[in-house]
Design a protein around this motif. Structure first.
Motif, PDB file in Angstrom:
ATOM      1  N   VAL A  47      14.743   7.305  -2.766  1.00 50.36           N
ATOM      2  CA  VAL A  47      13.543   6.888  -3.496  1.00 50.36           C
ATOM      3  C   VAL A  47      13.735   5.472  -4.052  1.00 50.36           C
ATOM      4  O   VAL A  47      12.845   4.619  -3.956  1.00 50.36           O
ATOM      5  CB  VAL A  47      13.207   7.890  -4.627  1.00 50.36           C
ATOM      6  CG1 VAL A  47      12.137   7.346  -5.553  1.00 50.36           C
ATOM      7  CG2 VAL A  47      12.782   9.223  -4.038  1.00 50.36           C
ATOM      8  N   ALA A  48      14.906   5.217  -4.629  1.00 51.57           N
ATOM      9  CA  ALA A  48      15.192   3.885  -5.181  1.00 51.57           C
ATOM     10  C   ALA A  48      15.152   2.824  -4.082  1.00 51.57           C
ATOM     11  O   ALA A  48      14.647   1.716  -4.288  1.00 51.57           O
ATOM     12  CB  ALA A  48      16.554   3.882  -5.883  1.00 51.57           C
ATOM     13  N   PHE A  49      15.656   3.165  -2.903  1.00 52.82           N
ATOM     14  CA  PHE A  49      15.601   2.246  -1.769  1.00 52.82           C
ATOM     15  C   PHE A  49      14.145   1.950  -1.398  1.00 52.82           C
ATOM     16  O   PHE A  49      13.762   0.798  -1.210  1.00 52.82           O
ATOM     17  CB  PHE A  49      16.354   2.826  -0.564  1.00 52.82           C
ATOM     18  CG  PHE A  49      16.190   2.012   0.682  1.00 52.82           C
ATOM     19  CD1 PHE A  49      16.900   0.838   0.858  1.00 52.82           C
ATOM     20  CD2 PHE A  49      15.310   2.416   1.679  1.00 52.82           C
ATOM     21  CE1 PHE A  49      16.736   0.068   2.006  1.00 52.82           C
ATOM     22  CE2 PHE A  49      15.145   1.659   2.831  1.00 52.82           C
ATOM     23  CZ  PHE A  49      15.857   0.485   2.992  1.00 52.82           C
ATOM     24  N   GLY A  50      13.339   2.989  -1.270  1.00 51.77           N
ATOM     25  CA  GLY A  50      11.924   2.815  -0.918  1.00 51.77           C
ATOM     26  C   GLY A  50      11.173   1.977  -1.938  1.00 51.77           C
ATOM     27  O   GLY A  50      10.397   1.084  -1.576  1.00 51.77           O
ATOM     28  N   LEU A  51      11.415   2.244  -3.223  1.00 47.49           N
ATOM     29  CA  LEU A  51      10.764   1.467  -4.276  1.00 47.49           C
ATOM     30  C   LEU A  51      11.223   0.010  -4.252  1.00 47.49           C
ATOM     31  O   LEU A  51      10.422  -0.908  -4.457  1.00 47.49           O
ATOM     32  CB  LEU A  51      11.040   2.093  -5.648  1.00 47.49           C
ATOM     33  CG  LEU A  51      10.373   3.439  -5.913  1.00 47.49           C
ATOM     34  CD1 LEU A  51      10.851   4.028  -7.236  1.00 47.49           C
ATOM     35  CD2 LEU A  51       8.852   3.298  -5.898  1.00 47.49           C
ATOM     36  N   SER A  52      12.508  -0.200  -3.984  1.00 47.59           N
ATOM     37  CA  SER A  52      13.043  -1.560  -3.903  1.00 47.59           C
ATOM     38  C   SER A  52      12.418  -2.323  -2.741  1.00 47.59           C
ATOM     39  O   SER A  52      12.009  -3.481  -2.885  1.00 47.59           O
ATOM     40  CB  SER A  52      14.563  -1.537  -3.736  1.00 47.59           C
ATOM     41  OG  SER A  52      15.183  -0.941  -4.844  1.00 47.59           O
ATOM     42  N   ALA A  53      12.338  -1.674  -1.589  1.00 47.86           N
ATOM     43  CA  ALA A  53      11.734  -2.307  -0.418  1.00 47.86           C
ATOM     44  C   ALA A  53      10.263  -2.629  -0.681  1.00 47.86           C
ATOM     45  O   ALA A  53       9.780  -3.713  -0.322  1.00 47.86           O
ATOM     46  CB  ALA A  53      11.887  -1.412   0.812  1.00 47.86           C
ATOM     47  N   ALA A  54       9.550  -1.707  -1.330  1.00 45.82           N
ATOM     48  CA  ALA A  54       8.138  -1.940  -1.656  1.00 45.82           C
ATOM     49  C   ALA A  54       7.989  -3.108  -2.628  1.00 45.82           C
ATOM     50  O   ALA A  54       7.095  -3.956  -2.463  1.00 45.82           O
ATOM     51  CB  ALA A  54       7.518  -0.674  -2.239  1.00 45.82           C
ATOM     52  N   ALA A  55       8.868  -3.182  -3.625  1.00 45.24           N
ATOM     53  CA  ALA A  55       8.819  -4.277  -4.594  1.00 45.24           C
ATOM     54  C   ALA A  55       9.096  -5.616  -3.905  1.00 45.24           C
ATOM     55  O   ALA A  55       8.446  -6.626  -4.202  1.00 45.24           O
ATOM     56  CB  ALA A  55       9.819  -4.032  -5.718  1.00 45.24           C
ATOM     57  N   ILE A  56      10.044  -5.623  -2.989  1.00 48.30           N
ATOM     58  CA  ILE A  56      10.359  -6.851  -2.253  1.00 48.30           C
ATOM     59  C   ILE A  56       9.156  -7.293  -1.421  1.00 48.30           C
ATOM     60  O   ILE A  56       8.795  -8.475  -1.412  1.00 48.30           O
ATOM     61  CB  ILE A  56      11.611  -6.661  -1.373  1.00 48.30           C
ATOM     62  CG1 ILE A  56      12.854  -6.539  -2.262  1.00 48.30           C
ATOM     63  CG2 ILE A  56      11.764  -7.804  -0.380  1.00 48.30           C
ATOM     64  CD1 ILE A  56      14.098  -6.079  -1.526  1.00 48.30           C
ATOM     65  N   LEU A  57       8.523  -6.356  -0.736  1.00 52.75           N
ATOM     66  CA  LEU A  57       7.320  -6.688   0.044  1.00 52.75           C
ATOM     67  C   LEU A  57       6.208  -7.210  -0.861  1.00 52.75           C
ATOM     68  O   LEU A  57       5.501  -8.158  -0.497  1.00 52.75           O
ATOM     69  CB  LEU A  57       6.825  -5.475   0.827  1.00 52.75           C
ATOM     70  CG  LEU A  57       7.538  -5.173   2.126  1.00 52.75           C
ATOM     71  CD1 LEU A  57       7.014  -3.879   2.734  1.00 52.75           C
ATOM     72  CD2 LEU A  57       7.386  -6.318   3.114  1.00 52.75           C
ATOM     73  N   LEU A  58       6.053  -6.614  -2.013  1.00 55.07           N
ATOM     74  CA  LEU A  58       5.025  -7.043  -2.960  1.00 55.07           C
ATOM     75  C   LEU A  58       5.254  -8.494  -3.376  1.00 55.07           C
ATOM     76  O   LEU A  58       4.335  -9.310  -3.349  1.00 55.07           O
ATOM     77  CB  LEU A  58       5.025  -6.125  -4.186  1.00 55.07           C
ATOM     78  CG  LEU A  58       3.999  -6.451  -5.263  1.00 55.07           C
ATOM     79  CD1 LEU A  58       2.588  -6.234  -4.729  1.00 55.07           C
ATOM     80  CD2 LEU A  58       4.247  -5.600  -6.486  1.00 55.07           C
ATOM     81  N   VAL A  59       6.486  -8.821  -3.716  1.00 58.62           N
ATOM     82  CA  VAL A  59       6.815 -10.155  -4.203  1.00 58.62           C
ATOM     83  C   VAL A  59       6.790 -11.203  -3.089  1.00 58.62           C
ATOM     84  O   VAL A  59       6.349 -12.330  -3.307  1.00 58.62           O
ATOM     85  CB  VAL A  59       8.204 -10.131  -4.891  1.00 58.62           C
ATOM     86  CG1 VAL A  59       8.716 -11.522  -5.172  1.00 58.62           C
ATOM     87  CG2 VAL A  59       8.149  -9.315  -6.158  1.00 58.62           C
ATOM     88  N   THR A  60       7.254 -10.831  -1.906  1.00 55.94           N
ATOM     89  CA  THR A  60       7.432 -11.827  -0.849  1.00 55.94           C
ATOM     90  C   THR A  60       6.266 -11.943   0.127  1.00 55.94           C
ATOM     91  O   THR A  60       6.150 -12.952   0.813  1.00 55.94           O
ATOM     92  CB  THR A  60       8.709 -11.535  -0.032  1.00 55.94           C
ATOM     93  OG1 THR A  60       8.600 -10.228   0.539  1.00 55.94           O
ATOM     94  CG2 THR A  60       9.948 -11.634  -0.892  1.00 55.94           C
TER      95      THR A  60
END
Length: 178
Positions: A47-60
Protein backbone atom coordinates in the motif's frame (compact mmCIF):
# COMPACT_ATOMS: atom_id res chain seq x y z
CA UNK A 1 -1.26 23.08 -1.93
CA UNK A 2 1.23 20.74 -3.63
CA UNK A 3 3.24 23.64 -5.01
CA UNK A 4 3.43 25.23 -1.54
CA UNK A 5 4.79 21.99 -0.06
CA UNK A 6 7.27 21.58 -2.92
CA UNK A 7 8.45 25.18 -2.45
CA UNK A 8 9.19 24.38 1.17
CA UNK A 9 11.19 21.30 0.14
CA UNK A 10 13.13 23.24 -2.51
CA UNK A 11 14.14 25.78 0.13
CA UNK A 12 15.76 23.21 2.43
CA UNK A 13 19.55 23.22 2.71
CA UNK A 14 21.09 20.40 0.66
CA UNK A 15 22.46 18.63 3.74
CA UNK A 16 18.91 18.30 5.08
CA UNK A 17 18.09 16.02 2.15
CA UNK A 18 20.88 13.67 3.17
CA UNK A 19 19.61 13.73 6.75
CA UNK A 20 16.07 12.91 5.56
CA UNK A 21 17.41 9.99 3.52
CA UNK A 22 19.57 8.61 6.34
CA UNK A 23 16.79 8.87 8.92
CA UNK A 24 14.27 7.36 6.51
CA UNK A 25 16.46 4.37 5.68
CA UNK A 26 17.42 3.73 9.32
CA UNK A 27 13.81 4.15 10.53
CA UNK A 28 12.38 1.81 7.88
CA UNK A 29 15.09 -0.79 8.54
CA UNK A 30 14.34 -0.64 12.27
CA UNK A 31 10.62 -1.12 11.70
CA UNK A 32 11.38 -3.97 9.29
CA UNK A 33 13.39 -5.81 11.92
CA UNK A 34 10.48 -5.57 14.35
CA UNK A 35 7.66 -6.22 11.88
CA UNK A 36 9.08 -8.42 9.15
CA UNK A 37 7.44 -11.62 10.40
CA UNK A 38 4.09 -9.90 10.97
CA UNK A 39 1.31 -10.66 8.49
CA UNK A 40 0.57 -6.98 7.94
CA UNK A 41 4.14 -5.95 6.98
CA UNK A 42 4.16 -7.03 3.32
CA UNK A 43 0.66 -5.64 2.51
CA UNK A 44 1.52 -2.44 4.38
CA UNK A 45 4.57 -2.00 2.15
CA UNK A 46 2.47 -2.74 -0.93
CA UNK A 47 0.00 0.00 0.00
CA UNK A 48 2.83 2.40 0.90
CA UNK A 49 4.48 1.65 -2.45
CA UNK A 50 1.24 2.34 -4.34
CA UNK A 51 0.64 5.59 -2.47
CA UNK A 52 4.24 6.66 -3.08
CA UNK A 53 3.99 5.93 -6.80
CA UNK A 54 0.68 7.84 -6.98
CA UNK A 55 2.19 10.82 -5.14
CA UNK A 56 5.17 10.83 -7.51
CA UNK A 57 2.85 10.79 -10.53
CA UNK A 58 0.80 13.61 -9.01
CA UNK A 59 3.86 15.80 -8.47
CA UNK A 60 5.69 15.01 -11.70
CA UNK A 61 2.88 14.62 -14.23
CA UNK A 62 -0.68 15.39 -13.07
CA UNK A 63 -0.12 18.65 -11.16
CA UNK A 64 2.22 20.14 -13.75
CA UNK A 65 1.10 22.92 -16.03
CA UNK A 66 4.23 23.66 -18.03
CA UNK A 67 4.17 23.97 -21.77
CA UNK A 68 7.81 23.19 -22.38
CA UNK A 69 9.07 20.30 -24.44
CA UNK A 70 12.69 19.35 -24.62
CA UNK A 71 15.12 16.77 -23.46
CA UNK A 72 18.71 16.29 -22.39
CA UNK A 73 20.39 12.93 -22.77
CA UNK A 74 23.74 14.14 -21.43
CA UNK A 75 24.43 12.49 -18.05
CA UNK A 76 25.15 14.93 -15.22
CA UNK A 77 24.47 17.95 -17.44
CA UNK A 78 22.67 19.54 -14.47
CA UNK A 79 25.98 20.14 -12.75
CA UNK A 80 27.23 22.31 -15.60
CA UNK A 81 24.36 24.67 -14.75
CA UNK A 82 25.41 24.91 -11.10
CA UNK A 83 27.63 27.93 -11.79
CA UNK A 84 24.63 30.07 -12.78
CA UNK A 85 21.70 28.15 -11.31
CA UNK A 86 22.50 27.58 -7.65
CA UNK A 87 19.39 25.47 -6.96
CA UNK A 88 20.75 22.58 -9.05
CA UNK A 89 22.05 20.73 -6.00
CA UNK A 90 18.71 21.02 -4.22
CA UNK A 91 16.91 19.84 -7.34
CA UNK A 92 19.22 16.83 -7.67
CA UNK A 93 18.78 15.97 -3.99
CA UNK A 94 15.01 16.39 -4.21
CA UNK A 95 14.89 14.10 -7.27
CA UNK A 96 16.66 11.46 -5.19
CA UNK A 97 14.42 11.94 -2.13
CA UNK A 98 11.32 11.76 -4.32
CA UNK A 99 12.00 8.11 -5.20
CA UNK A 100 13.31 7.09 -1.77
CA UNK A 101 9.91 5.67 -0.68
CA UNK A 102 9.80 3.37 -3.70
CA UNK A 103 13.13 1.89 -2.68
CA UNK A 104 12.01 1.65 0.94
CA UNK A 105 8.82 -0.27 0.21
CA UNK A 106 9.20 -2.35 -2.95
CA UNK A 107 11.88 -4.79 -1.71
CA UNK A 108 9.69 -5.76 1.24
CA UNK A 109 6.66 -6.13 -1.03
CA UNK A 110 8.61 -8.33 -3.47
CA UNK A 111 10.46 -10.36 -0.81
CA UNK A 112 9.71 -14.05 -1.21
CA UNK A 113 8.44 -13.53 -4.76
CA UNK A 114 11.55 -12.06 -6.38
CA UNK A 115 14.98 -13.63 -6.23
CA UNK A 116 16.65 -10.22 -5.88
CA UNK A 117 14.08 -7.78 -4.39
CA UNK A 118 16.59 -4.91 -4.08
CA UNK A 119 17.60 -5.16 -7.72
CA UNK A 120 13.93 -5.41 -8.70
CA UNK A 121 13.16 -2.23 -6.72
CA UNK A 122 16.00 -0.33 -8.37
CA UNK A 123 15.14 -1.49 -11.90
CA UNK A 124 11.39 -0.89 -11.47
CA UNK A 125 12.05 2.58 -10.09
CA UNK A 126 14.34 3.34 -13.03
CA UNK A 127 11.66 2.19 -15.49
CA UNK A 128 9.03 4.29 -13.66
CA UNK A 129 11.31 7.32 -13.86
CA UNK A 130 11.84 6.79 -17.59
CA UNK A 131 8.06 6.55 -18.05
CA UNK A 132 7.59 9.86 -16.21
CA UNK A 133 10.25 11.60 -18.30
CA UNK A 134 8.66 10.30 -21.51
CA UNK A 135 5.25 11.57 -20.35
CA UNK A 136 6.73 14.95 -19.49
CA UNK A 137 8.25 15.18 -22.96
CA UNK A 138 5.24 13.93 -24.94
CA UNK A 139 2.68 16.02 -23.04
CA UNK A 140 4.96 19.10 -22.79
CA UNK A 141 5.01 18.97 -18.99
CA UNK A 142 8.63 19.89 -18.53
CA UNK A 143 12.14 19.25 -19.70
CA UNK A 144 12.89 15.51 -19.79
CA UNK A 145 16.41 14.82 -18.54
CA UNK A 146 18.52 11.71 -18.14
CA UNK A 147 19.78 13.31 -14.92
CA UNK A 148 16.29 12.99 -13.44
CA UNK A 149 16.31 9.28 -14.25
CA UNK A 150 19.79 8.85 -12.75
CA UNK A 151 18.99 10.67 -9.51
CA UNK A 152 15.51 9.18 -9.14
CA UNK A 153 17.07 5.73 -9.48
CA UNK A 154 19.78 6.68 -6.99
CA UNK A 155 17.09 7.68 -4.50
CA UNK A 156 15.32 4.35 -4.91
CA UNK A 157 18.65 2.53 -4.48
CA UNK A 158 19.34 4.45 -1.26
CA UNK A 159 15.85 3.53 -0.04
CA UNK A 160 16.41 -0.11 -0.93
CA UNK A 161 19.43 -0.09 1.37
CA UNK A 162 16.94 -0.28 4.25
CA UNK A 163 16.16 -3.83 3.15
CA UNK A 164 19.85 -4.74 3.20
CA UNK A 165 20.38 -2.91 6.50
CA UNK A 166 17.47 -4.77 8.10
CA UNK A 167 19.15 -8.06 7.23
CA UNK A 168 22.30 -6.96 9.05
CA UNK A 169 20.49 -6.07 12.28
CA UNK A 170 20.10 -9.11 14.53
CA UNK A 171 16.49 -9.78 15.45
CA UNK A 172 16.43 -11.45 18.86
CA UNK A 173 12.72 -12.27 18.62
CA UNK A 174 13.19 -14.07 15.32
CA UNK A 175 15.98 -16.17 16.81
CA UNK A 176 13.83 -17.19 19.77
CA UNK A 177 15.82 -15.27 22.41
CA UNK A 178 13.11 -12.83 23.36
Amino acid sequence: MIHKYLSYLYDLPVLDYFLIAAVGVAFWAGIAVLAENKKWWKPFNGVAFGLSAAAILLVTVVARNYSVAGYSMVPFASFSLAKTYTDVYSEVALNSILFLPLGLTLPYTAAGRAKHPVLLAIMASCAFSVLIEVCQYIFRLGFAEIDDVIFNTLGAAIGACSYLLARLIPNKKAKGNG
